[in-house]
Design a protein around this motif. Structure first.
Motif, PDB file in Angstrom:
ATOM      1  N   GLN A  67     -10.339 -14.401 -19.841  1.00 37.53           N
ATOM      2  CA  GLN A  67     -11.217 -13.293 -20.188  1.00 37.53           C
ATOM      3  C   GLN A  67     -10.427 -11.994 -20.301  1.00 37.53           C
ATOM      4  O   GLN A  67     -10.572 -11.244 -21.267  1.00 37.53           O
ATOM      5  CB  GLN A  67     -12.306 -13.165 -19.134  1.00 37.53           C
ATOM      6  N   ALA A  68      -9.551 -11.728 -19.337  1.00 37.00           N
ATOM      7  CA  ALA A  68      -8.741 -10.505 -19.367  1.00 37.00           C
ATOM      8  C   ALA A  68      -7.770 -10.527 -20.546  1.00 37.00           C
ATOM      9  O   ALA A  68      -7.557  -9.501 -21.203  1.00 37.00           O
ATOM     10  CB  ALA A  68      -7.986 -10.337 -18.049  1.00 37.00           C
ATOM     11  N   ASN A  69      -7.182 -11.681 -20.819  1.00 36.48           N
ATOM     12  CA  ASN A  69      -6.249 -11.782 -21.949  1.00 36.48           C
ATOM     13  C   ASN A  69      -6.962 -11.579 -23.280  1.00 36.48           C
ATOM     14  O   ASN A  69      -6.427 -10.932 -24.182  1.00 36.48           O
ATOM     15  CB  ASN A  69      -5.506 -13.118 -21.927  1.00 36.48           C
ATOM     16  N   ALA A  70      -8.164 -12.114 -23.407  1.00 34.26           N
ATOM     17  CA  ALA A  70      -8.934 -11.915 -24.635  1.00 34.26           C
ATOM     18  C   ALA A  70      -9.310 -10.440 -24.792  1.00 34.26           C
ATOM     19  O   ALA A  70      -9.252  -9.890 -25.898  1.00 34.26           O
ATOM     20  CB  ALA A  70     -10.185 -12.788 -24.625  1.00 34.26           C
ATOM     21  N   ALA A  71      -9.668  -9.794 -23.683  1.00 33.94           N
ATOM     22  CA  ALA A  71     -10.060  -8.378 -23.726  1.00 33.94           C
ATOM     23  C   ALA A  71      -8.916  -7.500 -24.225  1.00 33.94           C
ATOM     24  O   ALA A  71      -9.156  -6.498 -24.912  1.00 33.94           O
ATOM     25  CB  ALA A  71     -10.523  -7.926 -22.349  1.00 33.94           C
ATOM     26  N   LYS A  72      -7.680  -7.879 -23.923  1.00 34.52           N
ATOM     27  CA  LYS A  72      -6.523  -7.110 -24.400  1.00 34.52           C
ATOM     28  C   LYS A  72      -6.450  -7.099 -25.928  1.00 34.52           C
ATOM     29  O   LYS A  72      -5.822  -6.226 -26.512  1.00 34.52           O
ATOM     30  CB  LYS A  72      -5.223  -7.692 -23.831  1.00 34.52           C
ATOM     31  N   ARG A  73      -7.089  -8.069 -26.546  1.00 34.61           N
ATOM     32  CA  ARG A  73      -7.107  -8.160 -28.018  1.00 34.61           C
ATOM     33  C   ARG A  73      -8.451  -7.725 -28.595  1.00 34.61           C
ATOM     34  O   ARG A  73      -8.752  -7.997 -29.749  1.00 34.61           O
ATOM     35  CB  ARG A  73      -6.783  -9.579 -28.453  1.00 34.61           C
ATOM     36  N   GLY A  74      -9.262  -7.108 -27.728  1.00 27.94           N
ATOM     37  CA  GLY A  74     -10.552  -6.616 -28.179  1.00 27.94           C
ATOM     38  C   GLY A  74     -11.624  -7.682 -28.304  1.00 27.94           C
ATOM     39  O   GLY A  74     -12.644  -7.475 -28.951  1.00 27.94           O
ATOM     40  N   LEU A  75     -11.413  -8.830 -27.696  1.00 25.43           N
ATOM     41  CA  LEU A  75     -12.361  -9.940 -27.776  1.00 25.43           C
ATOM     42  C   LEU A  75     -13.140 -10.061 -26.471  1.00 25.43           C
ATOM     43  O   LEU A  75     -12.604  -9.809 -25.394  1.00 25.43           O
ATOM     44  CB  LEU A  75     -11.620 -11.247 -28.053  1.00 25.43           C
ATOM     45  N   ARG A  76     -14.381 -10.452 -26.593  1.00 26.07           N
ATOM     46  CA  ARG A  76     -15.214 -10.674 -25.411  1.00 26.07           C
ATOM     47  C   ARG A  76     -15.505 -12.166 -25.298  1.00 26.07           C
ATOM     48  O   ARG A  76     -16.009 -12.772 -26.250  1.00 26.07           O
ATOM     49  CB  ARG A  76     -16.509  -9.886 -25.511  1.00 26.07           C
ATOM     50  N   VAL A  77     -15.173 -12.731 -24.158  1.00 31.97           N
ATOM     51  CA  VAL A  77     -15.459 -14.143 -23.897  1.00 31.97           C
ATOM     52  C   VAL A  77     -16.040 -14.257 -22.490  1.00 31.97           C
ATOM     53  O   VAL A  77     -15.819 -13.389 -21.644  1.00 31.97           O
ATOM     54  CB  VAL A  77     -14.183 -15.012 -24.024  1.00 31.97           C
TER      55      VAL A  77
END
Length: 81
Positions: A35-45
């Motif tokens: 989740q944190a790694n996706a958020a770094k790319r502007g993605l929400r999971v």
């Protein structure tokens, strides 16, 4: 594979798992927070984390028995919503 449903959130479950790992003769070799790694790319999971754990003395025995079995080390614990 073993699955378990919990009544706590992912962060709390991971925190408890990490405390248990630290209290046992285990080593945490990787903590992947999807989740944190996706958020770094502007993605929400949804919450999604993986802990990789191993016990060094048992790993040495596995490697001695068959080096190829090292692919099964470490144990992966997948915690998700």
């Amino acid at each position: 594979m073993i699955s378990q449903r919990l009544s706590i959130d992912v962060d709390a479950a991971v925190r408890l798992l990490m405390e248990g790992i630290a209290a046992a003769p285990l080593a945490l070799v990787s903590h992947i927070n999807g989740q944190a790694n996706a958020a770094k790319r502007g993605l929400r999971v949804p919450a999604d984390q993986i802990l990789e754990v191993f016990r060094p003395d048992l790993a040495v025995r596995v490697w001695a028995a068959d080096k190829r079995a090292g692919i099964d080390i470490p144990l992966r614990i997948h915690v998700y919503d």
